[in-house]
Design an enzyme around this catalytic site. Structure first.
Site, mmCIF file in Angstrom:
data_model
loop_
_atom_site.group_PDB
_atom_site.id
_atom_site.type_symbol
_atom_site.label_atom_id
_atom_site.label_comp_id
_atom_site.label_asym_id
_atom_site.label_seq_id
_atom_site.Cartn_x
_atom_site.Cartn_y
_atom_site.Cartn_z
ATOM 1 N N ASP A 152 -9.460 18.683 -41.343
ATOM 2 C CA ASP A 152 -10.832 19.180 -41.204
ATOM 3 C C ASP A 152 -11.844 18.359 -41.983
ATOM 4 O O ASP A 152 -13.026 18.374 -41.687
ATOM 5 C CB ASP A 152 -10.905 20.652 -41.632
ATOM 6 N N THR B 21 -3.725 13.822 1.438
ATOM 7 C CA THR B 21 -2.774 14.906 1.725
ATOM 8 C C THR B 21 -1.790 15.135 0.595
ATOM 9 O O THR B 21 -1.358 16.259 0.360
ATOM 10 C CB THR B 21 -2.021 14.640 3.048
ATOM 11 N N GLU C 220 7.795 6.352 2.353
ATOM 12 C CA GLU C 220 6.916 5.451 3.113
ATOM 13 C C GLU C 220 7.472 4.036 3.141
ATOM 14 O O GLU C 220 7.450 3.359 4.178
ATOM 15 C CB GLU C 220 5.512 5.460 2.496
ATOM 16 N N ASP D 58 -2.433 20.090 -42.190
ATOM 17 C CA ASP D 58 -3.156 20.364 -43.424
ATOM 18 C C ASP D 58 -2.803 21.795 -43.830
ATOM 19 O O ASP D 58 -2.371 22.585 -42.986
ATOM 20 C CB ASP D 58 -4.658 20.227 -43.139
ATOM 21 N N VAL E 168 0.840 -1.204 0.000
ATOM 22 C CA VAL E 168 0.000 0.000 0.000
ATOM 23 C C VAL E 168 0.875 1.254 0.000
ATOM 24 O O VAL E 168 0.586 2.242 -0.678
ATOM 25 C CB VAL E 168 -0.956 -0.012 1.221
ATOM 26 N N ASP F 202 -9.641 13.303 -43.755
ATOM 27 C CA ASP F 202 -8.595 13.371 -42.723
ATOM 28 C C ASP F 202 -8.877 12.446 -41.536
ATOM 29 O O ASP F 202 -7.980 12.179 -40.739
ATOM 30 C CB ASP F 202 -8.464 14.812 -42.201
#
Length: 1049
Positions: free
Chosen positions: A731, A824, A796, A370, A323, A735
């Protein structure tokens, strides 16, 4: 019952066959069409319905399962399962508190899965948008009768279809006959061509030619903008060009590769799994004597004793390690940061549709752009024009500024209406009257109706003004009044003046043979005049005279013709589309033409007569029109070059126009040799794989013209194989497959089709190339967030490892570690995503997609920081048990019992100690911690020591977030207030920590108690040195870099 329909066989090249051959292929007559019986037979046996296939999406259960196919997620699932089992069998904890840890882990995973499934569901909407382009009905000849609204899905190859202005093309068809002199089709969304395309009936003798060259074919989903015709259906459904695009979009979505961020996280997950396994094994090996013992008799172990309770305890420590090692908050923090990043991008006109794109953009190494509408404005404008001067061997070239359809955008260089000579007046009249276009303002942009080139000519007329001073002043006053009252309607006052002055009485439509169009107008003196515009070479052939600046007419000689053609060549080489202007006063039998009742009107109905009517012309001048590049693109290209991002232009337009624009935006220098830098799509496809790779690997820009959808995909696919991170803009419908295939597909917000937008990861609200570049400069750097969170986890892990190695009680329980990792650490990590960008961000190369999240130096740095975190958290735990004071600060004001370090390390043997006692002690709110058994001092009684350890960990994380403001720069160079969000986030995290400390209900859930002011002072004292340690490490990095630079110099 669903009937299987055989796939259509490969269609024949209808564009290279004559109309008669096509009709013969289908045994159909153009005036009768197919019979109903033939249609049903063909549909059942051969072709099926004329509709796009419905692709089956992934079922929901499969999408959900895929979200858990991740190494980090699998470890968390295992940790949650083991925690649940231990909580169930362990009687020491009771009620809801025992299950907090597994439930929180599961909640995180479920939320993550929901976000993932939602994103996946959005991915296939491009295919649905494609279906909307299909035509609903068509005018079809069946059994010799015209069916005006036959459902388009019922069409089969061989059907004869009529098309008129405004019709959407229902299938891919061969033009059989024109019913008007010209036929124009808008097919830019399919081919990328900026202008509507002229169509005809003549065969094109090429078996394999690009879509743009198939001038006798009309394609499904395109629109007729001018004229009408009769066509023969050639392909339907999935065999049409739009059907092929659907297949390509589907294939591209199947080979959707992981984003650079996901690759890094997966790689990290694999390494983390190995690290967790090794550390857990070491913990067990170190402590095996605590749960396993034996005697040696005759060299063999005997009397083996195994303590299940102790074994379970160390198993719980291993789970706590898992953990601690996994940054549970990372998925949530990354999602939050990406979501906030999308808001930041939106302020730059970049709308992000898929969250990971925010990070991917920062790794972009190649932008495939393009041309039309992205690098250019997609608004045709006149940039220069010329007329003859006082002699036939002199000409005047006049420049025009402005890049849009806005008549007030720019003007004519060194221009006053007062010096409009006869030539310029004639040019203004032709541009205004020989013109069917219009311009309107939609509240945001100036847009054109009709042909874009004609709209550009009307804008030119507005910039030229009118020769009559009184009318000119009146037009100006009207425009000023409209501006003052905020009127949005657009009035082309000068064009209106010309159209009122020269009344149009007949139009000779454009055709492909003479390449011109003209109008007969009634001049103010009552005489008729013919105004002509068209291809320059074509008009010169039919011009007998040229008009000089003073209005005199001079016969066109060879010298004059050469001068005009030379000027034409110069303009064409700049990528300009050139239109010649001419007129004719001596109209013969049309001199008194007034209406369609005139005897000569029958000649106007026959296009074959037009060339004769338009002969003996007076040539006036030439206008150069183009789709100009956006003003800011040049700077954006320069930024890309500095940042090491290559730009490749891929367009459906012709080669000369594409090259001219690329030179103008400085992608190429003025005289640069474009051999192997400028290729057509067909030329690129014909190369071998190694040659393609060689071309794409070379540094510098590239331009690919006449590109089809498959060419764009090939380029993107090859670039990705070379390890590039590709951003692709587009566009049109054509495409969409490449947008889907690219690492980041960028669609145009204004001109983009729905298909392109749905296939994209990001949409440009302003269709502007430079928006991409500014978005890259603002892009989120997930690495900073990730490294900060991992440094917390390293601390940790070392803390728990030290606990196990020293044999002392666990100084933090899994639910506390979860709280730190999730709550936290979360706000500061999120705020770090918005660190101010370095001023030289666009002078650094892009982050490589395969860069390790944690380099060897970063790992060493975090091991040093992590070691301090471990020592600090375990140290304060040991101090509380073994020392009465620290640096003069009283630690026993609460009345707890002081013990020896050796006792703490052997706390498991407490039951065998004689005369060991531990007195109750008080905590905040007057609560007393009591224990019936003195040995409970190491379990129930450790709550204060655990709170101190947890508070030190939280405080160190807050100080460490200040270290993360910059990877190498000191806090003196980049002070904390440069990122105010981080200071706010730190306050929030400390506030949340105080909530669990000072609310009694949460004390029990998290196993903590309130701290006094003195205890908080110790916490800050022990935590703050982490800043000094990191400053020293940063100084070492800067010194090494400086030494390397000095050596290199």
């Amino acid at each position: 019952m669903h009937m299987e329909v055989p796939m259509e066989e490969k269609p024949f090249p209808a564009w290279s066959w004559s109309v008669e051959q096509c009709l013969k292929e289908y045994a159909v007559e153009v005036d009768k069409g197919l019979s109903t019986y033939e249609v049903e037979k063909l549909r059942c046996e051969k072709y099926g319905w004329n509709e796009l296939a419905k692709e089956k999406g992934k079922p929901l259960w499969q999408l959900v399962l895929e979200q858990f196919d991740d190494m980090l997620v699998k470890i968390l699932l295992l940790a949650a399962f083991i925690s649940f089992v231990l909580a169930y069998f362990d009687g020491s904890e009771s009620g809801f508190e025992a299950y907090v840890e597994p439930l929180v882990i599961l909640l995180i995973l479920v939320l993550n899965a929901i976000v993932g499934v939602w994103q996946e569901n959005n991915a296939e909407k491009a295919l649905e948008a494609l279906k909307e382009l299909q035509c609903e009905s068509a005018k079809v000849l069946r059994d010799g009768n015209l069916v005006p609204d036959l459902p388009a899905r019922e069409l089969v190859p061989g059907d004869v279809v009529e098309l008129h202005v405004g019709d959407k093309v229902p299938a891919d068809m061969r033009v059989a006959a024109l019913k008007t002199s010209t036929l124009r089709v808008e097919q830019s969304s399919l081919t990328g061509e900026a202008m509507p395309v002229l169509k005809g009936t003549n065969p094109i003798f090429l078996d394999d030619c690009e879509l743009q060259a198939k001038e006798n074919m009309v394609f499904s989903g395109t629109t007729v903008v001018n004229g009408s015709c009769v066509c023969i259906v050639i392909t339907t459904g999935m065999n049409t060009e739009i059907g092929k695009i659907q297949k390509q979009i589907h294939e591209a979505s199947l080979e959707d590769n992981d984003t650079p961020l996901k690759k890094k996280l997966d790689e990290f997950g694999g390494r983390l799994t190995t690290a967790i396994g090794v550390v857990c094994l070491i913990v067990w090996v170190i402590n095996y004597k605590n749960f396993l013992s034996w005697d040696i008799v005759d060299g063999w172990p005997s009397n083996i004793q195994f303590s299940f309770g102790k074994c379970t305890y160390y198993f719980k420590i291993a789970v706590a390690l898992a953990v601690a090692a996994i940054p549970e908050g990372l998925p949530a923090v990354i999602t939050t940061c990406l979501a906030l990043g999308t808001r930041k991008m939106a302020q730059k006109n970049a709308i992000v549709r898929k969250l990971p794109s925010v990070e991917t953009l920062g790794c972009t190494t190649v932008i495939c752009s393009d041309k039309t509408g992205t690098l250019t404005t997609n608004q045709m404008s006149v940039t220069e024009f010329f007329t003859l001067g006082g002699k036939t061997n002199s000409s005047r070239v006049i420049s025009v500024e402005g890049t849009t359809y806005n008549p007030n955008d720019g003007g004519i260089v060194d221009w006053t209406c007062y010096n409009m000579d006869v030539n310029l007046v004639a040019m203004a009249e032709i541009c205004a009257v020989c013109n069917d276009a219009g311009i309107y303002f939609d509240g945001r942009l100036f847009r054109a109706t009709g042909l874009p080139t004609e709209a550009a000519l009307k804008v030119l007329v507005e910039k030229m003004g009118v020769p009559d001073m009184k009318s000119r002043n009146k037009i100006r006053d009207t425009q000023l009044a409209a501006k003052m009252i905020g009127c949005n309607t657009l009035k082309l006052g000068c064009c209106e003046w010309w159209n009122k002055r020269s009344k149009k009485i007949a139009t000779l439509e454009f055709d492909r043979i003479r390449k011109s169009m003209s109008v007969i107008v009634r001049e103010p003196d009552g005489q008729n005049r013919l105004l002509v515009k068209g291809a320059v070479e074509s008009l010169l052939e039919r011009s007998s005279y040229v008009q000089l600046a003073d209005g005199s007419l001079v016969p066109t000689d060879e010298q004059c013709r050469e001068l005009l053609l030379q000027r034409l060549l110069e303009m064409s080489s700049k990528g300009l589309r050139c239109l010649g202007m001419a007129y004719k006063d001596d109209l013969g039998e049309f001199s008194d033409y007034y209406a369609d009742t005139h005897p000569a009107h029958k000649k106007l109905l026959d296009p074959a007569c037009y060339s004769l009517i338009e002969s003996g012309l007076v040539f006036v001048g030439v206008v150069g029109i183009r789709d100009p590049p956006r003003q800011e693109v040049h700077e954006a290209i320069e930024d890309c070059k500095k940042a090491g991002i290559r730009v490749m232009v891929i367009t459906g337009d012709n080669r000369s126009t594409a090259e001219a624009i690329c030179r103008e935006i400085k992608l190429f220098s003025k005289d640069e040799d474009l051999t192997l830098k400028s290729l057509t799509g067909k030329e690129f496809t014909s190369l071998s794989h190694s040659e393609k790779v060689q071309i794409l690997s070379r540094p510098g820009g590239k331009v690919f013209s006449r590109a089809e959808p498959r060419h764009k995909q090939d380029i993107v696919r090859l670039l990705k194989e070379l390890g590039e991170i590709v951003a692709m803009t587009g566009d049109g419908v054509n495409d969409a497959p490449a947008l889907k295939l690219a690492d980041i597909g960028i669609a145009m917000g204004i001109t983009g089709t729905e298909v392109a937008k749905e296939a994209s990861d990001m949409v440009l609200a302003d269709d502007n190339f430079s928006t991409i570049v500014s978005a890259i400069a603002e892009v989120l750097n997930i690495d900073t967030i990730f490294r900060y969170m991992i440094s917390s986890n390293v601390g940790e892990v070392i803390s728990i490892f030290l606990t196990a190695a020293l044999g002392i009680p666990e100084c933090m329980i899994p639910v506390q570690l979860l709280w730190v990792n999730l709550v936290t650490d979360g706000p500061p990590a999120t705020a770090l995503g918005f660190n101010p960008a370095d001023v030289d961000i666009m002078q650094k190369p892009p982050r490589k997609s395969d860069d390790a999240l944690i380099s060897s130096w970063v790992l060493l740095r975090y091991l040093i920081i992590g070691s301090y975190v471990g020592i600090a958290t375990v140290g304060i735990f040991v101090l509380w048990y073994t020392q009465a004071s620290f640096l003069g600060i009283n630690l026993v004001s609460d009345g707890h019992t002081i013990i020896e370090l050796s006792q703490l390390r052997n706390w498991g043997e407490c039951h065998s100690w004689s005369n060991f006692t531990a007195v109750p002690y008080t905590v905040g709110n007057g609560r007393v911690i009591t224990f019936s058994n003195p040995c409970d001092y190491f379990s129930v009684g450790k709550v204060k020591a655990m709170t101190l350890s947890l508070s030190v960990l939280v405080a160190i994380e807050m100080f460490n977030s200040l270290n993360a403001l910059s990877e190498d720069n000191s806090l003196r160079t980049l002070p904390p207030w440069r990122n105010p969000w981080l200071l706010l986030a730190m306050s929030m995290s400390l506030g949340l920590h105080c909530v669990i400390l000072y609310i009694p209900l949460l004390n029990d859930v998290f196993g903590v108690v309130p701290l006094s002011l003195n205890e908080w002072f110790i916490v800050i004292l022990i935590s703050s040195p982490v800043i000094l340690i990191d400053e020293i490490l940063k100084f070492v990095v800067r010194s090494q870099r400086k030494m390397r630079k000095e050596k290199a110099a």
